[in-house]
Design a protein around this motif. Structure first.
Motif, PDB file in Angstrom:
ATOM      1  N   TRP A  94    -102.932  23.727 -88.085  1.00 43.45           N
ATOM      2  CA  TRP A  94    -102.156  22.866 -88.669  1.00 43.45           C
ATOM      3  C   TRP A  94    -102.818  22.886 -90.074  1.00 43.45           C
ATOM      4  CZ3 TRP A  94    -103.534  22.160 -83.558  1.00 43.45           C
ATOM      5  CH2 TRP A  94    -102.453  22.026 -82.569  1.00 43.45           C
ATOM      6  N   GLU A  95    -102.209  22.677 -91.255  1.00 43.30           N
ATOM      7  CA  GLU A  95    -102.934  22.763 -92.549  1.00 43.30           C
ATOM      8  C   GLU A  95    -102.224  21.555 -93.345  1.00 43.30           C
ATOM      9  OE1 GLU A  95    -103.508  27.622 -93.369  1.00 43.30           O
ATOM     10  OE2 GLU A  95    -101.775  26.300 -94.408  1.00 43.30           O
ATOM     11  N   ARG A  96    -102.997  20.845 -94.260  1.00 42.07           N
ATOM     12  CA  ARG A  96    -102.505  19.802 -94.867  1.00 42.07           C
ATOM     13  C   ARG A  96    -101.555  18.776 -94.409  1.00 42.07           C
ATOM     14  NH1 ARG A  96     -99.733  23.530 -99.431  1.00 42.07           N
ATOM     15  NH2 ARG A  96     -99.762  24.955 -97.656  1.00 42.07           N
ATOM     16  N   VAL A  97    -102.451  18.267 -93.439  1.00 44.61           N
ATOM     17  CA  VAL A  97    -101.814  17.356 -92.449  1.00 44.61           C
ATOM     18  C   VAL A  97    -101.933  15.945 -93.358  1.00 44.61           C
ATOM     19  CG1 VAL A  97    -101.936  15.940 -90.485  1.00 44.61           C
ATOM     20  CG2 VAL A  97    -102.662  18.371 -90.121  1.00 44.61           C
TER      21      VAL A  97
ATOM     22  N   HIS B  57     -94.800  27.113 -91.668  1.00 41.86           N
ATOM     23  CA  HIS B  57     -93.342  26.143 -91.697  1.00 41.86           C
ATOM     24  C   HIS B  57     -94.067  24.753 -91.952  1.00 41.86           C
ATOM     25  CE1 HIS B  57     -90.470  29.004 -90.667  1.00 41.86           C
ATOM     26  NE2 HIS B  57     -91.224  29.343 -89.942  1.00 41.86           N
ATOM     27  N   GLU B  58     -93.211  24.039 -92.977  1.00 42.20           N
ATOM     28  CA  GLU B  58     -93.817  22.722 -93.054  1.00 42.20           C
ATOM     29  C   GLU B  58     -92.810  21.866 -92.224  1.00 42.20           C
ATOM     30  OE1 GLU B  58     -94.191  20.085 -96.895  1.00 42.20           O
ATOM     31  OE2 GLU B  58     -92.235  19.920 -96.188  1.00 42.20           O
ATOM     32  N   ILE B  59     -93.501  20.981 -91.357  1.00 36.58           N
ATOM     33  CA  ILE B  59     -92.705  19.948 -90.480  1.00 36.58           C
ATOM     34  C   ILE B  59     -93.062  18.657 -91.053  1.00 36.58           C
ATOM     35  CG2 ILE B  59     -92.571  19.077 -88.339  1.00 36.58           C
ATOM     36  CD1 ILE B  59     -93.440  21.316 -86.790  1.00 36.58           C
ATOM     37  N   LYS B  60     -91.931  17.645 -91.343  1.00 37.10           N
ATOM     38  CA  LYS B  60     -92.294  16.440 -91.965  1.00 37.10           C
ATOM     39  C   LYS B  60     -91.235  15.402 -91.008  1.00 37.10           C
ATOM     40  CE  LYS B  60     -91.096  13.773 -96.132  1.00 37.10           C
ATOM     41  NZ  LYS B  60     -90.162  14.005 -97.506  1.00 37.10           N
TER      42      LYS B  60
ATOM     43  N   TYR C 285     -86.113  10.958 -89.201  1.00 37.52           N
ATOM     44  CA  TYR C 285     -85.710  12.049 -89.693  1.00 37.52           C
ATOM     45  C   TYR C 285     -86.491  13.105 -89.573  1.00 37.52           C
ATOM     46  CZ  TYR C 285     -83.046   8.493 -92.470  1.00 37.52           C
ATOM     47  OH  TYR C 285     -82.396   7.491 -92.728  1.00 37.52           O
ATOM     48  N   VAL C 286     -86.116  14.478 -89.398  1.00 36.67           N
ATOM     49  CA  VAL C 286     -86.948  15.725 -88.945  1.00 36.67           C
ATOM     50  C   VAL C 286     -86.473  16.605 -89.745  1.00 36.67           C
ATOM     51  CG1 VAL C 286     -87.195  17.225 -87.242  1.00 36.67           C
ATOM     52  CG2 VAL C 286     -87.030  15.040 -86.466  1.00 36.67           C
ATOM     53  N   PHE C 287     -87.460  17.090 -90.730  1.00 38.96           N
ATOM     54  CA  PHE C 287     -87.203  18.079 -91.888  1.00 38.96           C
ATOM     55  C   PHE C 287     -88.027  19.390 -91.401  1.00 38.96           C
ATOM     56  CE2 PHE C 287     -87.095  14.080 -93.808  1.00 38.96           C
ATOM     57  CZ  PHE C 287     -86.044  14.196 -94.891  1.00 38.96           C
ATOM     58  N   LEU C 288     -87.563  20.395 -91.686  1.00 40.40           N
ATOM     59  CA  LEU C 288     -88.187  21.912 -91.627  1.00 40.40           C
ATOM     60  C   LEU C 288     -88.148  22.381 -93.035  1.00 40.40           C
ATOM     61  CD1 LEU C 288     -89.870  23.745 -89.693  1.00 40.40           C
ATOM     62  CD2 LEU C 288     -87.536  24.785 -89.317  1.00 40.40           C
TER      63      LEU C 288
ATOM     64  N   LEU D  33     -97.714   3.051 -86.376  1.00 35.98           N
ATOM     65  CA  LEU D  33     -96.831   2.469 -87.406  1.00 35.98           C
ATOM     66  C   LEU D  33     -95.535   2.766 -87.044  1.00 35.98           C
ATOM     67  CD1 LEU D  33     -98.712   4.438 -90.282  1.00 35.98           C
ATOM     68  CD2 LEU D  33     -98.832   1.828 -89.859  1.00 35.98           C
ATOM     69  N   SER D  34     -94.670   1.523 -87.446  1.00 37.51           N
ATOM     70  CA  SER D  34     -93.249   1.689 -87.275  1.00 37.51           C
ATOM     71  C   SER D  34     -92.477   2.499 -88.335  1.00 37.51           C
ATOM     72  CB  SER D  34     -92.522   0.654 -87.184  1.00 37.51           C
ATOM     73  OG  SER D  34     -92.706  -0.414 -88.048  1.00 37.51           O
ATOM     74  N   ASN D  35     -93.198   2.512 -89.532  1.00 36.39           N
ATOM     75  CA  ASN D  35     -92.539   3.165 -90.702  1.00 36.39           C
ATOM     76  C   ASN D  35     -93.568   3.951 -91.344  1.00 36.39           C
ATOM     77  OD1 ASN D  35     -89.991   1.727 -90.577  1.00 36.39           O
ATOM     78  ND2 ASN D  35     -90.852  -0.112 -91.635  1.00 36.39           N
ATOM     79  N   PHE D  36     -93.366   5.447 -91.299  1.00 40.52           N
ATOM     80  CA  PHE D  36     -94.329   6.163 -91.495  1.00 40.52           C
ATOM     81  C   PHE D  36     -93.752   7.722 -92.043  1.00 40.52           C
ATOM     82  CE2 PHE D  36     -92.912   7.334 -87.168  1.00 40.52           C
ATOM     83  CZ  PHE D  36     -92.703   8.682 -87.408  1.00 40.52           C
ATOM     84  N   THR D  37     -94.592   8.540 -92.729  1.00 41.92           N
ATOM     85  CA  THR D  37     -94.253   9.598 -93.064  1.00 41.92           C
ATOM     86  C   THR D  37     -95.368  10.761 -92.767  1.00 41.92           C
ATOM     87  OG1 THR D  37     -92.974   9.198 -95.000  1.00 41.92           O
ATOM     88  CG2 THR D  37     -93.749  11.569 -94.693  1.00 41.92           C
ATOM     89  N   LEU D  38     -95.009  11.475 -91.738  1.00 37.72           N
ATOM     90  CA  LEU D  38     -96.267  12.647 -91.026  1.00 37.72           C
ATOM     91  C   LEU D  38     -95.619  13.898 -91.353  1.00 37.72           C
ATOM     92  CD1 LEU D  38     -98.656  13.510 -89.157  1.00 37.72           C
ATOM     93  CD2 LEU D  38     -96.810  13.426 -87.343  1.00 37.72           C
ATOM     94  N   LYS D  39     -96.561  14.649 -92.324  1.00 39.09           N
ATOM     95  CA  LYS D  39     -96.202  15.921 -92.498  1.00 39.09           C
ATOM     96  C   LYS D  39     -97.280  17.005 -92.405  1.00 39.09           C
ATOM     97  CE  LYS D  39     -95.375  16.063 -96.877  1.00 39.09           C
ATOM     98  NZ  LYS D  39     -94.869  16.178 -98.482  1.00 39.09           N
ATOM     99  N   THR D  40     -97.172  18.275 -91.936  1.00 39.76           N
ATOM    100  CA  THR D  40     -97.860  19.413 -91.782  1.00 39.76           C
ATOM    101  C   THR D  40     -97.526  20.564 -91.780  1.00 39.76           C
ATOM    102  OG1 THR D  40     -99.693  20.102 -90.133  1.00 39.76           O
ATOM    103  CG2 THR D  40     -97.752  19.432 -89.134  1.00 39.76           C
ATOM    104  N   ILE D  41     -98.327  21.603 -92.323  1.00 48.64           N
ATOM    105  CA  ILE D  41     -97.968  22.976 -92.147  1.00 48.64           C
ATOM    106  C   ILE D  41     -98.486  23.532 -91.081  1.00 48.64           C
ATOM    107  CG2 ILE D  41     -98.163  25.266 -93.628  1.00 48.64           C
ATOM    108  CD1 ILE D  41     -96.656  23.160 -95.305  1.00 48.64           C
TER     109      ILE D  41
END
Length: 167
Positions: free
Chosen positions: A142-145, A96-99, A108-111, A27-35
């Motif tokens: 890894w939780e809530r992926v 921590h949540e990594i998004k 875009y990298v979020f913590l 996927l070129s456009n995506f959101t990946l998130k995990t705790i």
């Protein structure tokens, strides 16, 4: 979106889990998130996510390290290239949540909900997604992926973010 409640990796080896979205690896456009909860053992070195990963492992990797830092690397032909290494202020003993949000050549990298890095890079525009760690032992969780194909980054506060342009 895909959603996984918990993945546990343990033992004396590195862990890598590949994620797919509706049987689509790229996927070129995506959101990946995990705790992440990484440090249930003294031998865990880092835990994180890989995105836009190519068949040979090349791609982008974001991790939380045992030295209480956040790192963002690009892996190219067997060589780790630091984009932002050892960004301080991360307690590796806490969850921590990594998004990661990918929009075209923008990443875009979020913590924990705070934008830490905005990166423009055209080297890898698609690729797979992985959960990964380096561990000589201990447990990595890894939780809530979640992985979605509808990213949004409207109205972001960019004031505290590191901005990087690569080629």
């Amino acid at each position: 979106p895909i959603s996984i409640s918990t993945i546990n990796g343990s033992g004396g080896e590195d862990q890598t889990f590949t994620l797919t979205f509706n049987n689509i690896l790229n996927l070129s456009n995506f959101t990946l998130k995990t705790i992440t909860a990484a440090f249930s053992g003294a031998d865990v070195v880092w835990v994180g996510v890989g995105f836009r990963v190519q068949a040979n492992g090349d791609g982008y990797y974001v991790y939380i390290a045992s030295n209480n830092t956040l790192g963002i690397y690009k892996y190219i032909d067997g060589v780790w290239v630091a984009i932002a290494d050892a960004v301080p202020g991360v307690d590796c003993l806490l969850k921590h949540e990594i998004k990661i949000v990918g929009l075209g050549d923008g990443l875009y990298v979020f913590l924990d909900g705070i934008l830490k890095l905005f990166l423009i890079d055209t080297q890898f525009l698609t690729g797979t997604f992985t959960l990964c760690s380096e561990s000589g032992g201990g447990v990595v969780v890894w939780e809530r992926v979640t992985l979605e194909d509808n990213p949004e980054v409207n109205g972001l506060d960019m004031s505290g973010a590191m901005c990087v342009t690569c080629s």
